[in-house]
Design an enzyme around this catalytic site. Structure first.
Site, PDB file in Angstrom:
ATOM      1  N   SER A 253      99.098   7.913 -42.326  1.00 54.14           N
ATOM      2  CA  SER A 253      98.750   9.018 -43.222  1.00 54.14           C
ATOM      3  C   SER A 253     100.038   9.629 -43.739  1.00 54.14           C
ATOM      4  O   SER A 253     101.130   9.190 -43.373  1.00 54.14           O
ATOM      5  CB  SER A 253      97.939  10.077 -42.465  1.00 54.14           C
ATOM      6  OG  SER A 253      98.805  10.770 -41.597  1.00 54.14           O
ATOM      7  N   LYS A 254      99.888  10.658 -44.545  1.00 55.17           N
ATOM      8  CA  LYS A 254     101.056  11.302 -45.168  1.00 55.17           C
ATOM      9  C   LYS A 254     102.093  11.754 -44.142  1.00 55.17           C
ATOM     10  O   LYS A 254     103.273  11.835 -44.445  1.00 55.17           O
ATOM     11  CB  LYS A 254     100.602  12.506 -45.993  1.00 55.17           C
ATOM     12  CG  LYS A 254      99.905  12.105 -47.277  1.00 55.17           C
ATOM     13  CD  LYS A 254     100.225  13.094 -48.395  1.00 55.17           C
ATOM     14  CE  LYS A 254      99.679  12.651 -49.725  1.00 55.17           C
ATOM     15  NZ  LYS A 254      98.241  12.931 -49.899  1.00 55.17           N
TER      16      LYS A 254
END
Ligand code: GLU
Length: 502
Positions: A253-254
């Site tokens: 994820s980010k």
């Protein structure tokens, strides 16, 4: 074996993510390794979320990575069109065949009714599945509702007993209990086919031999296999690629870095480094080689080398790999990639004279050994382009704030100013000559000089980098650092600046 044909089938609902790029790369490498064909098919059956910008972003991302396609929306091919929204009649035909053979049926249940019944199932501890309320509607009821234009979807009537077994090249034999499938929708109320329907029809019509895709689709596969069997299609070979996780073993994820592939371009990754890095996520050539050029990747790639366990996205490793590629890259090529970045930061003029361009190639050649990302040329290498560069804390602390330094810098400035030739040898002689005269080791002049000229304590060969700066600029830099030092303005400030480690 018949021809190997793989495909990448993105839904154009956003940017090309790292995971999508990884899937595309594996399907492409396999096709290239086998001398087969690679197809790009756009799965835009989500009418609401699909956009043209996203389609353009997918093209850009694939092209940047160097992935080309033999057939696709823009290049055409024997099984065109390659955009699902242009193939609606084809799906309609297969949906009708399933209705006629009794393997699919129209369902008039409204979303509210469905939700209500699901609630009841949940309350009874049963898995929420469609209860087949519409499976055997009396013909007159069906005709009345159709005549009234009552909205309906079409559901596939699954085989709900026994198991569906998938032979996956990566995961081996995976068995699914048919009981859990439920009669899934193949045609939405809007008339569009669902992903399940379109993917099955297209993989068949486009003669896809190997379906290589992300693991998240493994659970869809029994539904697809049942559809294929109901339609009399051959089942392709499946290879579900492992999940990609961050170094902390949670889903990518980010938090782990950018998820949009093209952000890596922005950050100064080279496409060949990114391609190499992505290839090594969840795949191994079976040796400990880590730097593999395109041809080596193609030569070595097999599905047997794909691992079952999650692949790790390690940004540190990507950055290291990029540094290795930068070191080996041709300076002319890097210069081309760098120019837009330099212009964006107003560090170079738009109109480069041939001499200035040659100078830039020399700068790149000198710097590339020590950079990890293209943007390092702009940050760490800023002093090549402007006298407006920061002095980092190491430079301040170790050299520029020392009492004896300003005088030495001034003496050096004088000698530099007097030089009649400006090259590595004359610069070196000026510096060593001063050290001899002051009876100090050359390093006592070299280090403060580097700090004054670049604001940093390390970097490429000092004499060579000085040669690439204008002589008068070096004189100014030395005098300015001396002046600031004398004025007490070279004390370290704040925390140690971001810069190359020494
Ligand atoms: N359109 C699907 C996706 O983007 C493709 C899945 C598949 O490869 O079958 O996830």
């Amino acid at each position: 074996m018949s021809e190997v044909r793989t495909r990448f089938a993105p839904s154009p609902t956003g940017n090309l993510h790292v995971g999508g790029a990884h899937t595309a790369l594996f399907a492409w490498l396999f096709a290239r390794h086998e001398g087969g064909k690679f197809v790009l098919r756009i799965e835009d059956t989500d009418e609401v979320r699909s956009t043209d910008e996203s389609l353009a972003a997918i093209y850009d991302g694939l092209r940047w990575l160097g992935i080309d396609w033999d057939e696709g929306p823009d290049v055409g091919g024997p099984y065109a069109p390659y955009i699902q929204s242009e193939r609606l009649e084809i799906y309609e035909d297969y949906i009708n065949r399933l209705i006629e053979s009794g393997r699919a049926y129209r369902c008039f249940c409204t979303p509210e009714e469905l939700e209500e019944r699901r609630e009841i199932q949940r309350a009874r501890g049963m898995p929420p599945r469609y209860d087949r309320a519409c499976v055997d509607l009396p013909e007159d009821q069906l005709q009345t509702w159709l005549a009234e234009g009552k909205p309906y979807c079409v559901r596939f009537r699954v085989e709900d007993e026994g198991t569906t077994v998938i032979n996956d090249v990566v995961r081996g034999e995976v068995s699914f209990d048919n009981e859990v499938l439920g009669d899934f929708v193949i045609r939405k109320t809007s008339g569009y086919p669902t992903y399940h329907m379109a993917v099955v029809v297209d993989d068949y019509l486009m003669k896809i031999s190997h379906v290589i895709r992300a693991e998240e689709h493994l659970s869809n596969t029994p539904s697809h296999v049942q559809l294929m069997e109901a339609l009399g299609f051959d089942v392709p070979v499946f290879a579900h690629l492992p999940l990609i996780m961050g170094t902390d073993r949670t889903k990518l994820s980010k938090r782990h870095g950018a998820v949009n592939l093209m952000d890596y371009k922005e950050q100064g990754f080279l496409p060949e480094a990114m391609r190499n890095f992505l290839a090594l996520i969840g795949w191994s050539p079976g040796t400990d080689e880590e730097i593999l050029d395109l041809q080596q990747l193609i030569d070595r790639f097999t599905l047997e080398g794909v691992s079952k366990s999650p692949g790790i996205f390690d940004l540190e490793k990507a950055t290291w790999l990029n540094g290795e590629y930068l070191k080996r890259a041709d300076a002319e090529y890097l210069t081309e990639l760098l120019l837009p970045m330099l212009r964006e930061h107003d560090l170079i003029e738009d109109d480069l004279s041939p001499e200035r361009r040659r100078w830039l190639v020399d700068v790149v050649d000198l710097m590339k050994e020590r950079t990890r990302l293209l943007k390092d040329f702009v940050t760490w290498g800023r002093y090549f382009f402007t006298e407006d560069f920061p002095y980092d804390n190491r430079a301040r602390k170790k050299w520029l704030s020392r009492e004896e330094v300003p005088e030495r810098l001034d003496m050096l400035a004088e000698r530099i100013e007097a030089l009649e030739t400006w090259d590595v040898d004359s610069i070196e002689q000026a510096i060593r000559g001063l050290a001899d005269e002051l009876d100090v080791s050359a390093s006592k002049i070299i280090h403060p000089c580097r700090a004054a000229c670049t604001g940093q304590t390390i970097g490429p060969s000092l004499f060579h980098l000085m040669e690439l700066l204008p002589q008068d600029s070096v004189v100014r830099r030395l005098r300015r650092a001396a002046e600031l030092g004398r004025a007490g303005e070279m004390e370290p400030v704040g925390s140690v600046d971001e810069g190359p480690d020494d």
